[in-house]
Scaffold this active site. Sequence first.
Site, PDB file in Angstrom:
ATOM      1  CB  SER A 138      -0.915   0.008   1.221  1.00  0.00           C
ATOM      2  OG  SER A 138      -0.269   0.607   2.313  1.00  0.00           O
ATOM      3  CE  LYS A 139      -1.312   4.998  -4.356  1.00  0.00           C
ATOM      4  NZ  LYS A 139      -2.574   4.250  -4.442  1.00  0.00           N
ATOM      5  NE  ARG A 140      -1.395   2.134   5.925  1.00  0.00           N
ATOM      6  CZ  ARG A 140      -2.470   1.652   5.332  1.00  0.00           C
ATOM      7  NH1 ARG A 140      -3.303   2.461   4.731  1.00  0.00           N
ATOM      8  NH2 ARG A 140      -2.729   0.361   5.323  1.00  0.00           N
ATOM      9  CG  ASP A 141       3.779  -1.074   2.683  1.00  0.00           C
ATOM     10  OD1 ASP A 141       3.932  -1.440   3.853  1.00  0.00           O
ATOM     11  OD2 ASP A 141       2.845  -1.451   1.962  1.00  0.00           O
TER      12      ASP A 141
END
Length: 313
Positions: free
Chosen positions: A249-252
């Site tokens: 996800s973009k949070r990684d």
Amino acid sequence: MTVGRFAPSPSGRIHLGNIFCCLLAWLSARKKGGKIVLRIEDLDTARCPRRYAEQMIADLRWLGLDWDEGPEAGGKAGPYFQSRRTALYQAALEKLEARNLVYPCFCTRAELHAASAPHREDGRTVYAGACRELTAAEQAERAKRRPPALRLRVDDKDYCFTDGHMGGYGENLERDCGDFLLRRSDGVFAYQLAVVVDDAAMGVTEVVRGADLLSSTPRQLYLYRLLGLTPPEFIHLPLLLAPDGRRLSKRDADAGLDRLQGRVTAEELLGKLAWLAGFHPSGKPSPAAGLLEEFSWEKVPREDICLPEKLFE
Ligand code: GLU
């Protein structure tokens, strides 16, 4: 001539998963001397504002993954933004409607969930057909309360194909999928319809994309058949997963290009992705063209690939 494509959905900044897919699509087509089409899949304009598409185009340029037809490059099959191709999707929809294969569906999300449709292991649900046999009077009554989505009737047949990387795959659409959406209740055309219309109109012969779309392919084959179009070859690649095995996800930390650009060069990034894909053992920095010789689908694993904790020192 092989025609491959990049078909990113610009709902955020490009991440390693998208880059991995574009790199392999580029290598696969270029290795055969083919060309690449770039199509921006921004059907859902609320989720895909224009500035994200512009950023995505700039990111692909930065990566050195070039295209022959598409935004900035032009081409006969444009426009290359799905948000500007709705007339083509409408025409395809009308063909299906003329064959009595389309019906309005008034089910809310909660109703869909509550319906006793079987839930498949992969989390997909099979549409139970609540709106399939509504009479014209019932349809008119419900339409007063809620604009309908549109669904396509499926048949009790197996749609099978041999994937260029994953091998044989097939589904019986009635049992495994059920009638599926062609247009949402807010008027946005469904990915399944748009992708078929566009890949055919753009002369795409080779679709390289993530294995999460393997199970969409039988629905797309059904649409190719109904619309009298020739399907491309499909090549599904393993997904890149976060180090703990979750979907990326973009949070990684290492996943988004926003965190990587400035820290690593495009060549370093491509070299590492080619290493993860199994065909560039040194992992050394390389421009895309420098990877052509080593690239071969046979070396790419079929199982999903977990990113290491630290991809770059
Ligand atoms: N737009 C889709 C995505 O970014 C890809 C669709 C496809 O390759 O068929 O996930």
